[in-house]
Motif scaffolding. Structure first.
Motif, PDB file in Angstrom:
ATOM      1  N   TYR A  34       0.816  -1.220   0.000  1.00  0.00           N
ATOM      2  CA  TYR A  34       0.000   0.000   0.000  1.00  0.00           C
ATOM      3  C   TYR A  34       0.848   1.268   0.000  1.00  0.00           C
ATOM      4  CZ  TYR A  34      -3.927  -2.985   1.670  1.00  0.00           C
ATOM      5  OH  TYR A  34      -4.901  -3.939   1.822  1.00  0.00           O
ATOM      6  N   VAL A  69       3.190   0.513   8.243  1.00  0.00           N
ATOM      7  CA  VAL A  69       2.648   1.173   9.430  1.00  0.00           C
ATOM      8  C   VAL A  69       3.316   0.626  10.688  1.00  0.00           C
ATOM      9  CG1 VAL A  69       0.486   1.938   8.371  1.00  0.00           C
ATOM     10  CG2 VAL A  69       0.620  -0.354   9.358  1.00  0.00           C
ATOM     11  N   PHE A  71       2.617  -1.105  13.446  1.00  0.00           N
ATOM     12  CA  PHE A  71       2.625  -2.490  13.947  1.00  0.00           C
ATOM     13  C   PHE A  71       3.537  -3.383  13.102  1.00  0.00           C
ATOM     14  CE2 PHE A  71      -0.890  -2.852  10.841  1.00  0.00           C
ATOM     15  CZ  PHE A  71      -0.580  -4.047  10.222  1.00  0.00           C
ATOM     16  N   CYS A  94      -2.911   2.436  12.644  1.00  0.00           N
ATOM     17  CA  CYS A  94      -3.855   1.534  11.970  1.00  0.00           C
ATOM     18  C   CYS A  94      -5.140   1.508  12.799  1.00  0.00           C
ATOM     19  CB  CYS A  94      -3.247   0.134  11.887  1.00  0.00           C
ATOM     20  SG  CYS A  94      -4.391  -1.146  11.347  1.00  0.00           S
ATOM     21  N   SER A  95      -6.286   1.624  12.140  1.00  0.00           N
ATOM     22  CA  SER A  95      -7.550   1.666  12.901  1.00  0.00           C
ATOM     23  C   SER A  95      -7.808   0.343  13.623  1.00  0.00           C
ATOM     24  CB  SER A  95      -8.728   2.008  11.982  1.00  0.00           C
ATOM     25  OG  SER A  95      -8.985   0.971  11.062  1.00  0.00           O
ATOM     26  N   LEU A  96      -7.293  -0.748  13.091  1.00  0.00           N
ATOM     27  CA  LEU A  96      -7.483  -2.040  13.761  1.00  0.00           C
ATOM     28  C   LEU A  96      -6.678  -2.085  15.056  1.00  0.00           C
ATOM     29  CD1 LEU A  96      -7.462  -4.485  10.749  1.00  0.00           C
ATOM     30  CD2 LEU A  96      -9.201  -4.397  12.544  1.00  0.00           C
ATOM     31  N   ASN A 122      -2.244  -6.995  12.643  1.00  0.00           N
ATOM     32  CA  ASN A 122      -2.584  -5.568  12.772  1.00  0.00           C
ATOM     33  C   ASN A 122      -2.989  -5.239  14.202  1.00  0.00           C
ATOM     34  OD1 ASN A 122      -2.794  -6.386  10.001  1.00  0.00           O
ATOM     35  ND2 ASN A 122      -3.877  -4.503   9.527  1.00  0.00           N
ATOM     36  N   CYS A 180     -11.164  -2.382   9.764  1.00  0.00           N
ATOM     37  CA  CYS A 180     -10.295  -1.463   9.033  1.00  0.00           C
ATOM     38  C   CYS A 180     -11.186  -0.380   8.455  1.00  0.00           C
ATOM     39  CB  CYS A 180      -9.573  -2.200   7.920  1.00  0.00           C
ATOM     40  SG  CYS A 180      -8.945  -1.036   6.684  1.00  0.00           S
ATOM     41  N   TYR A 181     -10.885   0.866   8.807  1.00  0.00           N
ATOM     42  CA  TYR A 181     -11.783   1.949   8.389  1.00  0.00           C
ATOM     43  C   TYR A 181     -11.803   2.126   6.869  1.00  0.00           C
ATOM     44  CZ  TYR A 181      -8.452   5.510   6.930  1.00  0.00           C
ATOM     45  OH  TYR A 181      -7.525   6.209   6.206  1.00  0.00           O
ATOM     46  N   VAL A 182     -10.784   1.633   6.168  1.00  0.00           N
ATOM     47  CA  VAL A 182     -10.754   1.731   4.700  1.00  0.00           C
ATOM     48  C   VAL A 182     -11.638   0.628   4.094  1.00  0.00           C
ATOM     49  CG1 VAL A 182      -9.282   1.665   2.638  1.00  0.00           C
ATOM     50  CG2 VAL A 182      -8.368   2.593   4.776  1.00  0.00           C
ATOM     51  N   HIS A 183     -11.413  -0.595   4.506  1.00  0.00           N
ATOM     52  CA  HIS A 183     -12.091  -1.719   3.843  1.00  0.00           C
ATOM     53  C   HIS A 183     -13.586  -1.799   4.122  1.00  0.00           C
ATOM     54  CE1 HIS A 183      -7.929  -2.933   3.116  1.00  0.00           C
ATOM     55  NE2 HIS A 183      -8.434  -3.624   2.106  1.00  0.00           N
ATOM     56  N   GLU A 208     -10.659  -8.070   4.799  1.00  0.00           N
ATOM     57  CA  GLU A 208     -11.095  -7.045   5.765  1.00  0.00           C
ATOM     58  C   GLU A 208     -12.391  -6.368   5.303  1.00  0.00           C
ATOM     59  OE1 GLU A 208      -7.826  -4.360   6.249  1.00  0.00           O
ATOM     60  OE2 GLU A 208      -6.543  -5.885   7.140  1.00  0.00           O
ATOM     61  N   CYS A 272      -5.443   4.527   2.518  1.00  0.00           N
ATOM     62  CA  CYS A 272      -5.235   4.470   3.971  1.00  0.00           C
ATOM     63  C   CYS A 272      -4.395   5.683   4.374  1.00  0.00           C
ATOM     64  CB  CYS A 272      -4.526   3.162   4.334  1.00  0.00           C
ATOM     65  SG  CYS A 272      -4.004   3.114   6.048  1.00  0.00           S
ATOM     66  N   TYR A 274      -2.933   6.336   7.009  1.00  0.00           N
ATOM     67  CA  TYR A 274      -1.724   5.960   7.765  1.00  0.00           C
ATOM     68  C   TYR A 274      -0.612   5.505   6.809  1.00  0.00           C
ATOM     69  CZ  TYR A 274      -5.237   5.773  11.476  1.00  0.00           C
ATOM     70  OH  TYR A 274      -6.246   6.074  12.341  1.00  0.00           O
ATOM     71  N   MET A 275      -0.976   4.634   5.873  1.00  0.00           N
ATOM     72  CA  MET A 275       0.026   4.144   4.916  1.00  0.00           C
ATOM     73  C   MET A 275       0.603   5.295   4.102  1.00  0.00           C
ATOM     74  SD  MET A 275       0.649   0.814   4.632  1.00  0.00           S
ATOM     75  CE  MET A 275       0.073  -0.703   5.400  1.00  0.00           C
TER      76      MET A 275
HETATM   77 FE1  SF4 Z   1      -4.861  -0.597   9.076  1.00  0.00          FE
HETATM   78 FE2  SF4 Z   1      -4.639   0.982   6.937  1.00  0.00          FE
HETATM   79 FE3  SF4 Z   1      -4.438  -1.700   6.644  1.00  0.00          FE
HETATM   80 FE4  SF4 Z   1      -6.775  -0.548   7.237  1.00  0.00          FE
HETATM   81  S1  SF4 Z   1      -5.572  -0.277   5.351  1.00  0.00           S
HETATM   82  S2  SF4 Z   1      -5.900  -2.383   8.197  1.00  0.00           S
HETATM   83  S3  SF4 Z   1      -6.152   1.146   8.592  1.00  0.00           S
HETATM   84  S4  SF4 Z   1      -3.027  -0.363   7.788  1.00  0.00           S
END
Ligand code: SF4
Ligand code: 13P
Length: 323
Positions: A34, A69, A71, A94-96, A122, A180-183, A208, A272, A274-275
């Motif tokens: 990512y 990220v 983790f 990471c939201s997870l 995660n 995961c807030y993205v998926h 996810e 994402c 964070y990524m």
């Molecule tokens: Fe975490 Fe980002 Fe992966 Fe979603 S896409 S699980 S927030 S690192």
């Protein structure tokens, strides 16, 4: 997957500085699928969480530059307590991971001494230290198939991945309510619409995603397996429901195919945040300063290593060797 550095980035002055410094530091650059294209293109290895952990476990480099990220970089540090591990942006979370603080997990674990805790990678190092085994999306079903039959399975922190693994294995599990807030942005309606627009294009989704989306997919798999699946797939257009960075890797590995990012309903939510905090400039800066570095208390390092090693061991077993 190990990729040759892309000519354009490697020959830019930033790219040249990074590659020269990498040599001087005896560093290895590991990047998640990512990451922005220019980071992927200077990396020694680009892959999913499983591939990156395996690379971290076997590297002989003195410095690990982890472009992913927090983790993920922590996992590399746990496997290499004596090495320097740097992350371009220390705030890349990471939201997870956020959904599952270690003290709250401990409270739940204390309600059932028969719990066997399977933690999706995660999560924080502290959560790993409370777990029996770690898994990634690339090996979660296999890890669950190898879990002791006489234990009650507790799966943290992704409820969607956990539900998918139960569908694969038939093993019921208590699921932590994280996502995961993205998926979770992809909806049944948005995916149905894009499938109608491209009737011949199969859909590949990350586990996810919610069940409503997974049930529309031709394949559900980790980001690394997406590459192998798309390579073998005879279709010349494929819809991808995962973070946008994946498209760079897919285009590079499957030239000639069209990859269609699955649309979200309201926004450009397939990135994402964070990524995307890591940039090529920050990669150079963290190599020059050797900061931000991952540091963890010794007891966490030692305890978190056991479930990661268990994962790497189970992962290396032949497919049908479930105990
Ligand atoms: Fe975490 Fe980002 Fe992966 Fe979603 S896409 S699980 S927030 S690192
Ligand atoms: P993979 O292990 O499939 O690359 O997934 C990691 C991740 O963070 C997905 O959002």
């Amino acid at each position: 997957m190990t990729l040759p550095s892309d000519g354009t980035v490697a020959s830019s002055s930033l790219g040249r500085e990074i590659l020269a410094l990498k040599k001087r530091l005896n560093a290895v650059i590991l990047a998640h699928n990512y990451q922005v294209p220019e980071i992927q293109d200077v990396a020694d290895f680009v892959g999913d969480s499983l591939g990156l952990s395996q690379q971290a476990a076997m590297t002989s480099a003195d410095v690990i530059v982890f472009c992913g990220v927090h983790f993920m970089a922590e996992t590399a540090k746990i496997l290499n307590p004596g090495k320097v591990v740097v992350l371009p942006d220390a705030d890349a979370g990471c939201s997870l991971e956020e959904s599952c603080p270690a003290p709250r997990l401990k409270v739940l674990q204390d309600t059932n001494p028969n719990f066997y805790t399977i933690a999706y990678i995660n999560c924080s190092a502290e959560v790993k230290a409370l777990s029996d085994v770690i898994c990634t999306s690339g090996n979660a079903a296999k890890i669950v198939r190898h879990a002791p039959m006489d234990r009650d399975l507790l799966f943290v922190p992704d409820e969607n991945l956990g539900a998918w693994v139960t569908e694969q294995t038939g093993r019921p599990m208590t699921l932590w309510k994280g996502n995961c807030y993205v998926h979770v942005e992809w909806t049944h309606a948005a995916i149905t619409r894009i499938r109608r627009e491209h009737p011949g294009a199969p859909l590949v989704a990350h586990p996810e995603c919610t069940k409503a989306v997974r049930m529309l997919a031709d394949e559900v798999c980790s980001t690394e397996k997406m590459v192998t699946w798309c390579r073998k797939c005879p279709a010349d257009a494929i819809i991808i429901a995962t973070e946008a960075g994946m498209l760079h890797r897919l285009k590079k590995e499957c030239p000639g195919k069209l990859f269609i990012p699955a649309p979200t309903d309201h926004c450009r939510c397939n990135e994402c945040r964070y990524m995307k905090m890591n940039t090529l400039e920050k990669v150079l800066a963290c190599m020059q300063d050797l900061r931000p570095q991952i540091q963890l208390p010794r007891h966490v390092l030692e305890r978190a290593r056991l479930p990661i090693e268990r994962m790497l061991h189970v992962s290396s077993l032949p497919e049908d060797n479930a105990g």
